[in-house]
Design an enzyme around this catalytic site. Structure first.
Site, PDB file in Angstrom:
ATOM      1  N   ARG A 178       0.828  -1.218   0.000  1.00  0.00           N
ATOM      2  CA  ARG A 178       0.000   0.000   0.000  1.00  0.00           C
ATOM      3  C   ARG A 178       0.864   1.272   0.000  1.00  0.00           C
ATOM      4  O   ARG A 178       0.516   2.281   0.592  1.00  0.00           O
ATOM      5  CB  ARG A 178      -0.939   0.043   1.206  1.00  0.00           C
ATOM      6  CG  ARG A 178      -1.978  -1.062   1.241  1.00  0.00           C
ATOM      7  CD  ARG A 178      -2.909  -0.965   0.029  1.00  0.00           C
ATOM      8  NE  ARG A 178      -4.142  -1.698   0.234  1.00  0.00           N
ATOM      9  CZ  ARG A 178      -4.325  -2.990  -0.078  1.00  0.00           C
ATOM     10  NH1 ARG A 178      -3.340  -3.682  -0.633  1.00  0.00           N
ATOM     11  NH2 ARG A 178      -5.487  -3.572   0.140  1.00  0.00           N
ATOM     12  N   SER A 236     -10.795  -0.789   2.943  1.00  0.00           N
ATOM     13  CA  SER A 236     -10.025  -0.901   4.186  1.00  0.00           C
ATOM     14  C   SER A 236      -9.679   0.497   4.671  1.00  0.00           C
ATOM     15  O   SER A 236      -9.038   1.261   3.944  1.00  0.00           O
ATOM     16  CB  SER A 236      -8.716  -1.648   3.943  1.00  0.00           C
ATOM     17  OG  SER A 236      -8.970  -2.929   3.459  1.00  0.00           O
ATOM     18  N   GLU A 260      -5.238   3.771   6.088  1.00  0.00           N
ATOM     19  CA  GLU A 260      -4.858   3.552   4.699  1.00  0.00           C
ATOM     20  C   GLU A 260      -5.439   4.671   3.833  1.00  0.00           C
ATOM     21  O   GLU A 260      -4.897   5.030   2.797  1.00  0.00           O
ATOM     22  CB  GLU A 260      -5.414   2.205   4.216  1.00  0.00           C
ATOM     23  CG  GLU A 260      -4.783   1.788   2.928  1.00  0.00           C
ATOM     24  CD  GLU A 260      -5.641   0.894   2.064  1.00  0.00           C
ATOM     25  OE1 GLU A 260      -5.251   0.715   0.911  1.00  0.00           O
ATOM     26  OE2 GLU A 260      -6.676   0.409   2.507  1.00  0.00           O
TER      27      GLU A 260
HETATM   28  N1  EPU Z   1     -10.453 -10.998   9.987  1.00  0.00           N
HETATM   29  C1  EPU Z   1     -11.230 -11.126  11.105  1.00  0.00           C
HETATM   30  N2  EPU Z   1     -12.250 -10.246  11.286  1.00  0.00           N
HETATM   31  C2  EPU Z   1     -12.517  -9.275  10.390  1.00  0.00           C
HETATM   32  C3  EPU Z   1     -11.720  -9.134   9.244  1.00  0.00           C
HETATM   33  C4  EPU Z   1     -10.686 -10.017   9.072  1.00  0.00           C
HETATM   34  O1  EPU Z   1     -11.018 -12.004  11.928  1.00  0.00           O
HETATM   35  O2  EPU Z   1     -13.473  -8.534  10.613  1.00  0.00           O
HETATM   36  C5  EPU Z   1      -9.384 -11.977   9.762  1.00  0.00           C
HETATM   37  C6  EPU Z   1      -9.747 -12.897   8.605  1.00  0.00           C
HETATM   38  O3  EPU Z   1     -10.464 -14.022   9.049  1.00  0.00           O
HETATM   39  C7  EPU Z   1      -8.389 -13.288   8.078  1.00  0.00           C
HETATM   40  C8  EPU Z   1      -7.551 -12.041   8.326  1.00  0.00           C
HETATM   41  O4  EPU Z   1      -8.214 -11.293   9.333  1.00  0.00           O
HETATM   42  O5  EPU Z   1      -7.851 -14.344   8.815  1.00  0.00           O
HETATM   43  C9  EPU Z   1      -7.355 -11.196   7.082  1.00  0.00           C
HETATM   44  O6  EPU Z   1      -8.638 -10.835   6.580  1.00  0.00           O
HETATM   45  P1  EPU Z   1      -8.944 -10.750   5.000  1.00  0.00           P
HETATM   46  O7  EPU Z   1      -8.395 -11.922   4.299  1.00  0.00           O
HETATM   47  O8  EPU Z   1     -10.390 -10.441   4.857  1.00  0.00           O
HETATM   48  O9  EPU Z   1      -8.086  -9.549   4.487  1.00  0.00           O
HETATM   49  P2  EPU Z   1      -7.620  -8.196   5.149  1.00  0.00           P
HETATM   50  O10 EPU Z   1      -6.198  -8.329   5.548  1.00  0.00           O
HETATM   51  O11 EPU Z   1      -8.582  -7.799   6.206  1.00  0.00           O
HETATM   52  C10 EPU Z   1      -6.739  -7.199   2.904  1.00  0.00           C
HETATM   53  C11 EPU Z   1      -6.871  -5.938   2.113  1.00  0.00           C
HETATM   54  C12 EPU Z   1      -8.234  -5.880   1.418  1.00  0.00           C
HETATM   55  C13 EPU Z   1      -8.351  -7.096   0.511  1.00  0.00           C
HETATM   56  C14 EPU Z   1      -8.210  -8.350   1.384  1.00  0.00           C
HETATM   57  C15 EPU Z   1      -8.281  -9.646   0.605  1.00  0.00           C
HETATM   58  C16 EPU Z   1      -5.519  -4.331   3.315  1.00  0.00           C
HETATM   59  C17 EPU Z   1      -5.511  -3.079   4.133  1.00  0.00           C
HETATM   60  N3  EPU Z   1      -6.710  -4.792   2.975  1.00  0.00           N
HETATM   61  O12 EPU Z   1      -7.734  -7.173   3.925  1.00  0.00           O
HETATM   62  O13 EPU Z   1      -8.251  -4.729   0.606  1.00  0.00           O
HETATM   63  O14 EPU Z   1      -9.583  -7.113  -0.174  1.00  0.00           O
HETATM   64  O15 EPU Z   1      -6.919  -8.317   2.048  1.00  0.00           O
HETATM   65  O16 EPU Z   1      -7.083  -9.874  -0.029  1.00  0.00           O
HETATM   66  O17 EPU Z   1      -4.448  -4.840   2.999  1.00  0.00           O
HETATM   67  C18 EPU Z   1      -8.906  -2.463   0.495  1.00  0.00           C
HETATM   68  O18 EPU Z   1      -7.727  -2.165   0.427  1.00  0.00           O
HETATM   69  O19 EPU Z   1      -9.812  -1.579   0.449  1.00  0.00           O
HETATM   70  C19 EPU Z   1      -9.302  -3.847   0.669  1.00  0.00           C
HETATM   71  C20 EPU Z   1     -10.558  -4.199   0.879  1.00  0.00           C
END
Ligand code: EPU
Length: 337
Positions: free
Chosen positions: A163, A235, A333
């Site tokens: 990012r 995010s 972000e």
């Molecule tokens: N998790 C939770 N609770 C939540 C959200 C997440 O327990 O409410 C856990 C999930 O179960 C998982 C981990 O946290 O084990 C990571 O969650 P997820 O795979 O949903 O991805 P993220 O790290 O929360 C990032 C990106 C998203 C992208 C997703 C999928 C960033 C800041 N965000 O989210 O990007 O869609 O991975 O690859 O890196 C965006 O930038 O706007 C965005 C949505």
């Protein structure tokens, strides 16, 4: 064509739908118009605006918002199964992904349905489901108003990271990205590292480009709020990168805590969504702002009436809760103006 709007409400130009006004907005359809845009319509203070999907306005904007609307996709090279395309900054990102998938070109399919314009993609190096746009970008073209000329940066000079890019640092507020060049592949390169993605792709019948796109669109639609219905900016926070020793000691206490290699020796990436969720904030709301009930990383404008300042106050509360519970700082972000 150049279009000028004065003293305009910008609630439809930011995905949080906050009701602020801009003194002036200038849209342009062709890159060649930029010297005229700056000579005639833009004063000292200006900023580039794409789809407004990663921005939170906290005040009325007294500078001019310059909005690229050039949407051309041009194939500029084909060699050894690799296709190079040059895409106008004003094209909707997902329209570009769809264009690639329809032509069996691999590279950006995991980034399906990310809201925003092509010109914004390199700024925060958009990423999802194990892919980052930097892996397909070869060059970024931009206009440099200080010198009145166009410049092109090769990807290796764009300072891409998680990012991150040079456009958020030394070039911030100094250039307007006009086109982005991508290198795509005619050879299949499925990236199915994410559990949910593999499972859905298999259910759809295997790792074709269109199945991967379908799976990712369905996962996103299921987890993330639709910005046309509920104001949000995806995010709101970045996943924090911490010393691996800190991650290890947290893992003793929370063995189920998601953690990933940060790509840097001695550092581990944690999931901010998980940290916020563990603070019992998922689905919590106060006033006009809330934490999305399916993805805690996303803050939402629950009533459509939130102001930018209210969102900031709410975000500070979330940051403090995470810090108090885990001792971890989570950074925003979203670009706060
Ligand atoms: N998790 C939770 N609770 C939540 C959200 C997440 O327990 O409410 C856990 C999930 O179960 C998982 C981990 O946290 O084990 C990571 O969650 P997820 O795979 O949903 O991805 P993220 O790290 O929360 C990032 C990106 C998203 C992208 C997703 C999928 C960033 C800041 N965000 O989210 O990007 O869609 O991975 O690859 O890196 C965006 O930038 O706007 C965005 C949505």
């Amino acid at each position: 064509m150049i279009r000028v709007f004065e003293n305009t409400d910008i609630s439809t130009r930011n995905s949080f739908h906050v009701h602020q006004r801009a003194a002036k907005i200038v849209e342009f359809d062709y890159n060649e118009e930029l010297p005229e845009v700056f000579a005639t319509h833009v004063g000292e203070k200006w900023m580039a605006l794409g789809g407004g999907n990663n921005i939170l306005f906290t005040k009325d904007i007294d500078s001019t918002l310059v909005v690229p609307c050039n949407k051309d996709i041009e194939i500029v090279g084909k060699e050894d199964g690799r296709v190079t395309v040059r895409v106008g900054a004003g094209l909707e990102w997902d329209e570009f992904v769809e264009w690639c998938v329809e032509r069996e070109l691999w590279g950006v399919e995991n980034l399906s349905l990310i809201p925003g314009k092509v010109g914004a993609a390199p700024v925060q190096n958009i990423g999802a489901y194990g892919a980052e746009v930097k892996d397909c970008i070869t060059r970024v073209e931009m206009f440099f108003p200080e010198q009145g000329n166009f410049i092109t940066l090769a990807a290796e000079h764009c300072g891409f990271g998680y990012r991150e890019s040079v456009f958020k640092h030394s070039l911030k507020g100094r250039v307007i990205i006009t086109s982005v060049e991508f290198c795509l592949s005619e050879t299949p390169h499925p990236k199915l590292g994410y559990g949910d993605v593999i499972q859905q792709v298999e259910e759809l019948g295997g790792a074709t480009l269109s199945n991967i796109r379908k799976a990712i669109c369905s996962i996103r639609r299921n987890k993330l709020p639709d910005t046309t219905v509920t104001g949000n900016a995806g995010s709101f926070f970045k996943n924090p990168i911490v010393d691996s020793s800190i991650a290890e000691s947290l893992l003793e206490q929370y063995p189920d805590m998601p953690h990933y290699p940060a790509g840097v020796e001695g550092k581990t990436k944690l999931a901010a969504g998980w940290l916020i969720d563990k603070c019992s904030l998922k689905g919590y709301s106060k006033g006009n702002v809330g934490v999305h009930h399916k993805q805690a990383l996303v803050l939402i404008n629950t009533t459509g009436e939130a102001t930018g300042c209210e969102v900031i106050e709410f975000a500070k509360m979330v940051q403090k809760s995470v810090f108090d519970k885990f001792g971890i700082e989570i950074d925003t972000e979203v670009n706060i103006i």
